[in-house]
Each structure stands twice: as structure tokens, then as C-alpha cells.
Scaffold this motif. Structure first.
Motif, short mmCIF file in Angstrom:
data_model
loop_
_atom_site.label_atom_id
_atom_site.label_comp_id
_atom_site.label_asym_id
_atom_site.label_seq_id
_atom_site.Cartn_x
_atom_site.Cartn_y
_atom_site.Cartn_z
N SER A 54 0.76 -1.16 -0.09
CA SER A 54 0.07 0.01 -0.15
C SER A 54 0.59 1.49 -0.03
CB SER A 54 -0.84 -0.06 1.16
OG SER A 54 -1.81 -1.09 1.29
N LEU A 55 2.29 1.05 0.03
CA LEU A 55 3.11 2.24 0.08
C LEU A 55 3.17 2.84 -1.13
CD1 LEU A 55 5.71 0.98 2.68
CD2 LEU A 55 4.42 2.79 3.17
N ARG A 56 2.78 2.08 -2.35
CA ARG A 56 2.94 2.80 -3.43
C ARG A 56 1.51 2.67 -4.18
NH1 ARG A 56 7.13 0.84 -7.70
NH2 ARG A 56 6.59 3.34 -8.13
N LYS A 57 1.29 3.56 -5.08
CA LYS A 57 -0.16 3.54 -5.76
C LYS A 57 -0.22 2.62 -6.71
CE LYS A 57 -0.41 8.56 -5.06
NZ LYS A 57 -0.11 9.82 -5.81
N TYR A 70 -5.05 17.96 4.57
CA TYR A 70 -5.00 19.47 4.18
C TYR A 70 -5.64 20.48 4.68
CZ TYR A 70 -2.77 16.71 0.01
OH TYR A 70 -1.95 16.05 -0.58
N LEU A 112 10.31 7.03 -4.52
CA LEU A 112 9.66 5.74 -4.79
C LEU A 112 8.38 5.39 -4.21
CD1 LEU A 112 9.97 2.84 -6.62
CD2 LEU A 112 10.88 1.95 -4.40
N ILE A 113 8.40 5.86 -2.74
CA ILE A 113 7.22 5.49 -2.15
C ILE A 113 6.22 6.83 -2.19
CG2 ILE A 113 6.38 5.06 0.30
CD1 ILE A 113 8.24 3.08 -0.80
N ASP A 114 5.03 6.45 -3.11
CA ASP A 114 4.18 7.66 -3.47
C ASP A 114 3.00 7.47 -2.78
OD1 ASP A 114 3.27 5.35 -4.82
OD2 ASP A 114 3.59 6.18 -7.04
N ASN A 115 2.60 6.49 -1.91
CA ASN A 115 1.28 6.55 -1.39
C ASN A 115 1.33 6.94 0.07
OD1 ASN A 115 -1.35 6.28 -1.38
ND2 ASN A 115 -1.37 4.18 -1.03
N LEU A 116 2.54 7.59 0.48
CA LEU A 116 2.37 7.96 1.89
C LEU A 116 1.40 9.33 2.21
CD1 LEU A 116 6.39 8.13 2.38
CD2 LEU A 116 4.48 6.67 3.72
N ALA A 148 0.77 12.44 2.42
CA ALA A 148 1.65 13.58 2.27
C ALA A 148 1.19 14.73 3.32
CB ALA A 148 1.56 14.20 0.86
#
Lengths: 339, 340
Positions: free
Chosen positions: A66-69, A197, B167-171, B173
Motif C-alpha cells: 500500500s506504500l505505492r499507488k 490538508y 519511490l514511495i508515493d502513497n504516503l 503527504a
């Protein structure tokens, strides 16, 4: 995707479970090899541990994926979990030799069916409780909204069957926990703690269309004049070359408000900041503001919301625009009197 | 691992706005100032007095500004003693403090350092006093290779952590200090990113032709130089090895961002101006990102949108916040790797 670090596959407690599982399998194999009988409960324990191991490892992997889309591994993990449940059910049927002809099976089946009907709410409650707690969807102290029951407040108590919520109007609500699984509820806590946000302001103002016009030379000069800017400083937020004879005042005001809001220290530029004109109506044209305020306090948010409304009321006149208000009966009376 | 120490000389590759390399003397002064300042700032946070305005002492001022970043709400005051009436102009040169001088004067500037220029050294100054004689004595007692070359291993690993952050893009933000997920990402990927041999930082062919790549890599060196002082601040207490880093992640990230802003200003970057701001604010999505990219890739006038306070960064470019948080969590892992 980069290869998953091996460390996670042998994560502490799963390693212990795997070792125990291997030990149990060794015991079963040894007894089977020596023609000793194998207790069905030992088999059940082994099977359950196997399923637990699959669940645990797949759960950890799901978290990592889940750390990546863009990650397809999650689907495979869920399929594995589903398969392991099937294996467990098939295993129990096989271990306890449950089949149609067994009389005890019928008795157990009837009792099981009745119990399920009688305690269905409790069972749902337990499932929901585990689901909510395991996934950290609901914690004591969270601010939640349950629209179906008109509940809006802070969670005070969570049990296997009910959730107690202290509402902002100082009343207390008890709702069945299963509702939170079956129906829609909103957990506001993350937003309230300022971890998103921001808090959304979604406001619409009705602008009198009659006040929309193109700028005359004098108006353009006035907006650019030093004296005017000393007071209102609009050039800080509006490119000078936009202010010219023939420019539409509604466009200039939208631009001005957009830039102004983009530069307010409490306004987030993410995920979106909208200043837009909506549909033309018979009363006027709608000016829509969609803004996120960074704060972790409800009162502070309301304060900013009021400031924003006041600012629009104040600044709209600088560009020759006017907010619309339906004429009151008092106005009509005066008009009639004048006629 | 210690047998494979990679020592390199990266400052020689830095270029000014016009694409010219800095003079040999300037580069030497940077190396001297770097080792001296790192040594002097190795204790607790203290104000600094720099007594003198020679090129060497101005290089010392540059490096104090680069390294005096502590987890504290009180800024570090750098007092520079100079009789020169035009000392600010001198400091504005690219080899010294460059754009930092003007940025520190901005109203509401919330950097964690302050610059104070005086004609006479104040009486009874409490803090670290740096003099030219002191610097020269210190350098004379060092081997030249310890001064004029840099162990770049930590910087290389810091760059790898930046790659991991990308690389880790679903944190989340926006929820930047939810360290559980950052820590998980580091756990999951550290073997891929931190294992094996550490390659040299300098790629000669690329460095000669790409001044921005050089600046980014030197930036990693400055960031990595602060790892030890951050590690010292995290020691103590009875918390687990990584837990204390996770608990202090917010304070560390704020400090790292302030350090990064100072470093970028010193390296010749400037914050966005009014016209650029008005231009980007009406660009959306990819167009806005492309505009930011264009601004930061012009070697003659480097502009970075993230040169702002930490609070503003959160509302303007929240997706960048993860890099600071990630790097701060990775420090103990990087130091462990170096000390293996």
C-alpha cells in the motif's frame, strides 16, 4: 517495484508462528509414520496456525504494497487470504469427518442455525468491533458523524455491541456497533487534529449581475493608483497589466481573490483552491469559493470562515461588484410609496 | 566497511551563476572551514562569534550557517566582527552567504539562525569564538587528506534515501509525521537501498557538464555532515533505537528544512518573486509542476518554490515534506551502515 526486503517476510512474530507450525507438522508426520492416531484437535490447531500465518504475512505485505499507488500485489494477498479461509473450512470438514449421513452433523447444524438467527446482532457486532479496532477506524476520543442517526460527537465508549457517543449538543447517543459496519459513518478525527490538508470552506455568494461590467479608463486608473493601493494593496495580488480599460470587473475580482487566498498563511494550496463563477440565476451570478484552512481547532476554523466572508463583502465593492439581496417587503413598500 | 572509505573532492566542481569554477583559494578555504566548523560545533547549541572578515573567516561564516542547525526553538546567533562598511556586499558573493543575507532580513523570517554584524567583538560573549589563528592552528594539525577530501559515503546513502522517498508515493503527504508508514517503508526497502558497496559520489563526466547535479550532490554532503550532530541530540533516554527518532521526527524535520533553506540560499538559489508567484498561481496540475521544474533548472538564476517556512511548505508543496521526514528517520540506519 523494487524487490521486497526479505526482512519483512521473516518478521519477528510470524517467524515464531512458522517455527511452531513446522514443529506441529513434524509431530503429525512422525505419528503418521509410526501409525499412531492423530488427534483431530491437533490437526485443527495446525490448520488454524497455518491460516493465521497466511493471514499475518499477507496483512503485512498488504501494508507494504500500500506504500505505492500502482501495486498489484495487494490483490494477490487478498486472494491468498480468501483461499486460506476455504482451506480452513475444507480442513475442518475433513478433520471432523462431517458429512451428510452423520446424525450429529444434523443436530449441530440445526443448533448452529438457530444460534445464528438468535444472536445475529451480537455476531455482527463482534465482527464489526474486530474490523473497526483491527484497522484503527474507530478509537476512543474520535470525533465521528453518523448521519443516519443524526449523531455528531466524540466516542466515549466502545463495546462488543454498542458505541457511546457524547454529542456536541451535550446529549449522549448509544448506537449499535454493527451500524458502523453496515451504514455510512464519518470519522472526522484526522481532520480535526490538523493532519489533513485542512478544513474545507465551501461558500457561495450571489453577485448582482447588473454590477458586472467592463472597466472604464477612470476605473482602471483608480485601481492602479498609488492612493488606492496604499489602502487596499490589490497590486500585490493582481498583475498590473490585467487592469486595463475594457477588462471585465468580474474576471479581475476572481483573479484577485484567487491570488489573495493563495497567499494567506492559513490557506492551503492543496488539494485545490477554487474561486469560480457558477450558474447564472435570475437573482444573479454565483461566486463559489472552495478553500482549505489549515487548523486543528473548530473555533479557529469558524473564525477564519467568518473572516473570509467579511473579506469578500469588503473587497467586492472595490471592483464595482455588488452582492445580491432579494428586495425586502420594506423596500417594495418604499418603492410603491414613491410611485 | 571502514576499509572502503570513499574520499572525494567535490567542491572543485561547483560553478557560479556564470558557469565559472571558483578560485582555488576559495575552494581551499571551504575545505578548511568545513572541517574546522564541524569540529567546533560538535557540542551543544551555542551562539558563534566570528572574529575577522578575511576570505577564510567568511568561508567559516558560510559553514557555520550551513551546520549550526539544532532542534531548538531558539535560533543560533552568528556574530561577525568586521570593520568593513561594505561587508554585507562581500557576504552576498556566491562564495560566502550569497542570497542568505537578504533572506535573513525578510520580515517574519523564521530560519533557525540569525546574522549579526558588529564592528567590535562584544564583551563577555558567551559561546564559541572563532578566530583566523584558531582555524589555521587547527588545520596545521590535520593531515591534508583529512582536510581537502571528504568521506562521501553518508552523502551517497542520503541520496539513496531521497530516491526511496520518490519511490514511495502513497504516503499521506499531509499527515507527514505519521512515522509508522515511513518507518515501515524504510524497514521494507532498506536492504535494497542501503546494502552492498557504496559507490563514489562523483561521476566526472556528469559533474563536468551538469552544474545542478553537482549542487544537489554537494547538498547531500552538507545534509550528511549534520547527521552526527543530530544523532548526538537523539542519544539519551531509555527509548528504543529508532523510537526516539520517530518521536522527534517533527522537530527534526523542521530543523532539516531550515538547514536545507539556508543551504539552497548559500548555493545561489532564491525564493520565488512576486511575478513568478502570480504566474504559477494560475497554472494548475502538471503545468504548475513543469513551471517549478523550469525555475529550478536554470543555472543562471536558480529559483526554488520550497524556499519558505516549514508552515508555508505544508500549504504550498506538501508532497515535498516526506523527504525531510524520511531522511531524518533514516539517519540511524545510515550511521549503522557506515559503522558496520
Amino acid at each position: 517495484m523494487k524487490r521486497i526486503g526479505k526482512k519483512w517476510l521473516i518478521h519477528g512474530y510470524w517467524l515464531v508462528v512458522a517455527m511452531l507450525l513446522i514443529a506441529l507438522l513434524a509431530v503429525i508426520a512422525w505419528r503418521s509414520f509410526n501409525n499412531y492416531s492423530i488427534s483431530p484437535w491437533l490437526s485443527l490447531l495446525t490448520l488454524t496456525m497455518f491460516v493465521g500465518l497466511v493471514w499475518g504475512v499477507c496483512g503485512d505485505l498488504t501494508n507494504i504494497f500500500s506504500l505505492r499507488k500502482q501495486e498489484g500485489g495487494i490483490t494477490w494477498c487478498q486472494i491468498l487470504i480468501l483461499c486460506s479461509i476455504g482451506i480452513w473450512i475444507a480442513g475442518v470438514v475433513w478433520i471432523f469427518q462431517i458429512h451428510k449421513s452423520s446424525s450429529s452433523t444434523i443436530v449441530f447444524g440445526v443448533i448452529g442455525g438457530l444460534m445464528t438467527v438468535v444472536f445475529q446482532d451480537k455476531i455482527k457486532g463482534v465482527v464489526t468491533f474486530i474490523h473497526l479496532r483491527a484497522h484503527h477506524l474507530l478509537n476512543i476520543g474520535d470525533w465521528v458523524r453518523v448521519p443516519k442517526y443524526n449523531v455528531d460527537g466524540e466516542v466515549r465508549r466502545v463495546t462488543l455491541t454498542t458505541v457511546t457517543i457524547y454529542n456536541w449538543d451535550t446529549t449522549t447517543s448509544n448506537i449499535p456497533i454493527s451500524t458502523l459496519h453496515a451504514d455510512h459513518f464519518v470519522n472526522v478525527q484526522y481532520m480535526a487534529e490538523g493532519k489533513t490538508y485542512g478544513w474545507r470552506i465551501d461558500k457561495t455568494f450571489l453577485v448582482d449581475t447588473e454590477s458586472v461590467h467592463t472597466l472604464s479608463k477612470e476605473e482602471a486608473e483608480m485601481l492602479k493608483s498609488e492612493e488606492f493601493n496604499k489602502q487596499h494593496n490589490i497590486l500585490e495580488y493582481l498583475p498590473e497589466d490585467e487592469i486595463k480599460e475594457g477588462a471585465l470587473n468580474a474576471r479581475l475580482y476572481r483573479l484577485y481573490l484567487h491570488h489573495y487566498l493563495m497567499n494567506q498563511p492559513d490557506v492551503s494550496q492543496m488539494p485545490r483552491l477554487l474561486v469560480q463563477w457558477l450558474d447564472q440565476q435570475k437573482e444573479g451570478i454565483q461566486l463559489h469559493l472552495y478553500v482549505f484552512i489549515i487548523t486543528n481547532n473548530l473555533d479557529d476554523f469558524d473564525w477564519h470562515q467568518s473572516l473570509l466572508v467579511e473579506y469578500v463583502m469588503q473587497s467586492i465593492g472595490w471592483f464595482g461588484l455588488r452582492l445580491y439581496q432579494l428586495p425586502m417587503s420594506f423596500d417594495e413598500m418604499i418603492e410603491e410609496a414613491n410611485v | 566497511m571502514n576499509k572502503n572509505i570513499v574520499r572525494e573532492s567535490p567542491f572543485e566542481y561547483l560553478k557560479d551563476r556564470n558557469g565559472n569554477k571558483f578560485s582555488e583559494e576559495t575552494v581551499k578555504n571551504w575545505y578548511k572551514a568545513r572541517v574546522y566548523v564541524l569540529d567546533r560545533l560538535s557540542g551543544d547549541q551555542q551562539d558563534v562569534l566570528i572574529d575577522g572578515d578575511s576570505p577564510l573567516m567568511l568561508s567559516v561564516a558560510r559553514h557555520v550557517a550551513l551546520y549550526a542547525h539544532f532542534i531548538s526553538k531558539k535560533p543560533t546567533v552568528i556574530t561577525l566582527v568586521s570593520q568593513n562598511d561594505n561587508i554585507e556586499d562581500e557576504l552576498r558573493k556566491e562564495e560566502y552567504l550569497c542570497n542568505l543575507v537578504d533572506y535573513l532580513k525578510r520580515p517574519g523570517c523564521d530560519l533557525d539562525i540569525e546574522l549579526n554584524i558588529v564592528k567590535e567583538a562584544p564583551d563577555g560573549f558567551q559561546g564559541i569564538i572563532m578566530t583566523e589563528k584558531d582555524v589555521n592552528d587547527f588545520i596545521n594539525n590535520k593531515k591534508p587528506e583529512d582536510v581537502y577530501t571528504i568521506d562521501t559515503r553518508k552523502a551517497v546513502l542520503a541520496e539513496k534515501i531521497y530516491e526511496l522517498g520518490a519511490l514511495i508515493d502513497n504516503l499521506p503527504a499531509e499527515d507527514i509525521h505519521c512515522t509508522k508508514r515511513y518507518a515501515m517503508a524504510l524497514e521494507a526497502y532498506e536492504y535494497d537501498f542501503l546494502r552492498g558497496e557504496i559507490h563514489p559520489l562523483i561521476d566526472k563526466a556528469q559533474w563536468e557538464s551538469n552544474p545542478i547535479k553537482v549542487k544537489n550532490s554537494v547538498s547531500s554532503i552538507y545534509s550528511a555532515d549534520c547527521f552526527e550532530s543530530r544523532a548526538r541530540a537523539m542519544k539519551g533516554g531509555k527509548k528504543g533505537r529508532y523510537e526516539i527518532w520517530e518521536q522527534n521526527n517533527e522537530a527534526l524535520s523542521i530543523s532539516e528544512h531550515a538547514r536545507w533553506v539556508v543551504e539552497r540560499l548559500i548555493m545561489g538559489y532564491r525564493p520565488i518573486n512576486r511575478n513568478e508567484r502570480l504566474e504559477y498561481e494560475i497554472l494548475f496540475g502538471q503545468k504548475r509542476l513543469d513551471y517549478f521544474k523550469k525555475l529550478k533548472s536554470n543555472p543562471h538564476d536558480l529559483v526554488h518554490i520550497d524556499i519558505c517556512s516549514y508552515r508555508d511548505l505544508r500549504r504550498i508543496d506538501p508532497n515535498s515534506l516526506k523527504y525531510d521526514s524520511f531522511l531524518m528517520l533514516a539517519i540511524p540506519r545510515i550511521l549503522n551502515k557506515i559503522n558496520e
